[in-house]
Design an enzyme around this catalytic site. Structure first.
Site, PDB file in Angstrom:
ATOM      1  N   LYS A  30       0.395  35.791 -37.483  1.00  0.00           N
ATOM      2  CA  LYS A  30      -0.044  36.660 -38.579  1.00  0.00           C
ATOM      3  C   LYS A  30      -0.216  35.842 -39.848  1.00  0.00           C
ATOM      4  O   LYS A  30       0.605  34.967 -40.154  1.00  0.00           O
ATOM      5  CB  LYS A  30       0.977  37.788 -38.781  1.00  0.00           C
ATOM      6  CG  LYS A  30       0.544  38.849 -39.788  1.00  0.00           C
ATOM      7  CD  LYS A  30       1.566  39.977 -39.857  1.00  0.00           C
ATOM      8  CE  LYS A  30       1.167  41.062 -40.842  1.00  0.00           C
ATOM      9  NZ  LYS A  30       2.145  42.182 -40.868  1.00  0.00           N
ATOM     10  N   SER A  49       0.337  46.781 -40.169  1.00  0.00           N
ATOM     11  CA  SER A  49      -0.519  45.774 -40.767  1.00  0.00           C
ATOM     12  C   SER A  49      -0.792  44.580 -39.852  1.00  0.00           C
ATOM     13  O   SER A  49      -1.679  43.775 -40.134  1.00  0.00           O
ATOM     14  CB  SER A  49       0.122  45.280 -42.059  1.00  0.00           C
ATOM     15  OG  SER A  49       1.355  44.625 -41.798  1.00  0.00           O
ATOM     16  N   SER A  98       4.932  47.883 -38.803  1.00  0.00           N
ATOM     17  CA  SER A  98       3.723  47.058 -38.695  1.00  0.00           C
ATOM     18  C   SER A  98       3.641  46.182 -37.457  1.00  0.00           C
ATOM     19  O   SER A  98       2.639  45.502 -37.256  1.00  0.00           O
ATOM     20  CB  SER A  98       3.579  46.178 -39.947  1.00  0.00           C
ATOM     21  OG  SER A  98       3.293  46.975 -41.068  1.00  0.00           O
TER      22      SER A  98
END
Length: 497
Positions: free
Chosen positions: A80, A155, A179
């Protein structure tokens, strides 16, 4: 011809160790899969072929020299883009950091590299992790591999989509209010938020410092267990004051089964507004399957859980406002040119550098921490946090784990939810865990009867009982099967010669 789509991370590492194929062949296959599939998925913000090939070459050299290989040798990994890795940009999917080059590597990333993973790229995300759909990325949205007209969740949507599309076998995400678990549910993969403090946050750009936790995505529970071993196996990180010594073997009891385990069910959660019928049926079936394997179902109550979303959207924005104050257009990040003084430069740089959702949350946080408002809202939210934490502690005196939905519905279409408050409700079932600090894991239950899209259940356990979570998750996986690569992407690139 062998495809990476048919191999778990565990199988890839075993194949590399046995000499069935080289780490370099795996790296090339993963990069080919990304090249073939990325146009439709858009899971990555940056692909790092040289880093992946260099890591693969080191593994192949070690094997040629007769050295023992690490447990995840040759496994392709997506990271990420709020996690620093030297040799890549760390943008947080924001114009504020669009050109920021990592000057050090986050501990969680380094531990995955030490375990033998190949860093193939940085995954897309909601800007600074503010969102539940990956639509707030400043650069481009990510598409759900099961239906590219739908969101992958957020996210950490890029990380989940990269695994679901077969571009990588493992990915790292961060979870502040769901997330990891919500996009795992939307994309039909396994996603784990460990107990707060289990995994180092050093080198991860902060959203909410008391809420954030790094965790892995994988297509099998065993793969997630191996990733957890890598993330926590070296013990406490001295660079992270919240890091705890949690060096357990997550694979050791993975096949123990659930006979005698007490699984909590929260009736109010199963009747909550917004929960779709197909998700409720799938979770009820998961409960029945666990009971058939010898678990005992016990009803429990979390009486203050209805305050979780309100508390989160006070605490989270307040911490975000504090953490993002450093992006001032002076020291690093986007800098507006032609300003006559520092105040003007800071305000104009922040106005252009941050997107709408980032601005919304910082403005809310500034208000909530202002004089005369702090006591009314922030202090009250912290009291609610204490009550919710106590509710979980009381529940876990009666049960060993709790089963609930991971998300109230399956993946929605791009642009379908435009009201921010409605978007926030996507995390209805996940937020309370971050408030309390407990671990949770999202486990795929196949495809919904109505939508034909992935549905999942969520398992929650007491703090630092994450190994038990994976044992129960494995029991569900035995009943429902492991996660396949999304059909439209399977077999397109990624072949091993």
């Amino acid at each position: 011809m062998l495809s990476l789509d048919t191999l778990s991370a565990q199988q890839i590492a075993a194949g590399v160790a046995a000499g069935d194929f080289s780490a370099t062949e795996v790296a090339n296959a993963a990069l080919a899969a990304i090249d073939e599939r990325e146009g439709a998925v858009q899971a990555f913000l940056q692909v790092s072929p040289q880093l992946a090939l260099d890591a693969a070459a080191r593994i192949d050299a070690a094997r040629a020299a007769g050295e023992a290989l690490p447990p995840l040798a040759g496994v392709p990994l997506a990271i990420k883009d709020n996690m620093n890795l030297v040799g890549t940009r760390t943008t947080c999917a924001s114009n504020m950091l669009a050109n920021y080059e990592s000057v050090y590597t986050a501990t969680c990333v380094q531990r995955m590299l030490d375990a033998g993973c190949l860093p193939v790229g940085k995954a897309n995300m909601d800007e600074f992790a503010f969102g539940s759909s990956t639509e707030s990325s400043a650069f481009h949205p990510t598409n759900n591999p099961w239906d590219v007209e739908r969101v992958p969740g957020g996210s950490s949507g890029g990380s989940a989509a990269a695994v679901a599309a077969g571009e990588v076998a493992l990915a790292l995400g961060s979870d502040t209010g769901g997330s990891i678990r919500q996009p795992a549910s939307f994309c039909g993969v396994v996603g784990m938020k460990p107990t707060y403090g289990a995994v180092s946050r050093y080198g991860v750009v902060a959203f909410g410092s008391s809420l954030d936790q790094v965790g892995p995505f994988g297509r099998t529970v065993a793969d997630v267990a191996l990733a957890m071993n890598a993330l926590v196996g070296a013990g406490r990180d001295p660079y992270d004051g919240t890091s705890q010594d949690f060096a357990v073997d997550f694979c050791e009891h993975l096949e123990d089964g659930v006979a005698g385990e007490r699984i909590g069910i929260i009736p109010a959660f199963m009747e909550a507004e917004g929960l779709t019928a197909e998700v409720r049926r799938a979770v009820e079936k998961a409960a029945t399957e666990l009971e058939a394997q010898g678990a005992r179902l016990v009803e429990v109550d979390l009486p203050h859980l209805d305050a979780a979303i309100a508390a989160y959207y006070v605490i989270g924005p307040a911490e975000a406002f504090s953490n993002l104050a450093r992006f001032d257009g002076v020291r690093y990040g986007f800098q507006e040119e032609g300003c006559s003084n520092l105040a003007d430069q800071s305000s104009r740089s922040r106005a252009r550098g941050f997107g709408m959702e980032a601005k919304r949350r910082q403005m809310l946080g500034a208000y909530l921490l202002s004089s005369g408002v702090y006591d009314k809202y922030y202090y009250a939210a912290q009291k609610a946090r204490t009550l919710i934490t106590r509710d979980y502690a009381a529940a876990f005196e009666k049960v060993d784990a709790i089963l609930m939905p991971a998300a109230p519905r399956t993946a929605f279409k791009h642009g379908e939810i435009s009201d921010p408050t409605q978007m926030y409700l996507s995390d209805l079932y996940t937020i309370s865990l971050n408030i309390a600090g407990n671990g949770g894991v999202s486990v795929p239950l196949g495809l919904g009867e109505d939508s034909g899209l992935p549905v999942s259940a969520q398992l929650v356990a007491p703090a630092f009982s994450d190994r038990k979570l994976l044992t129960i998750a494995r029991a569900l996986e035995r009943a429902f099967g492991s996660s396949p690569v999304a059909p439209d992407f399977a077999g397109k690139g990624g072949e091993l010669a």
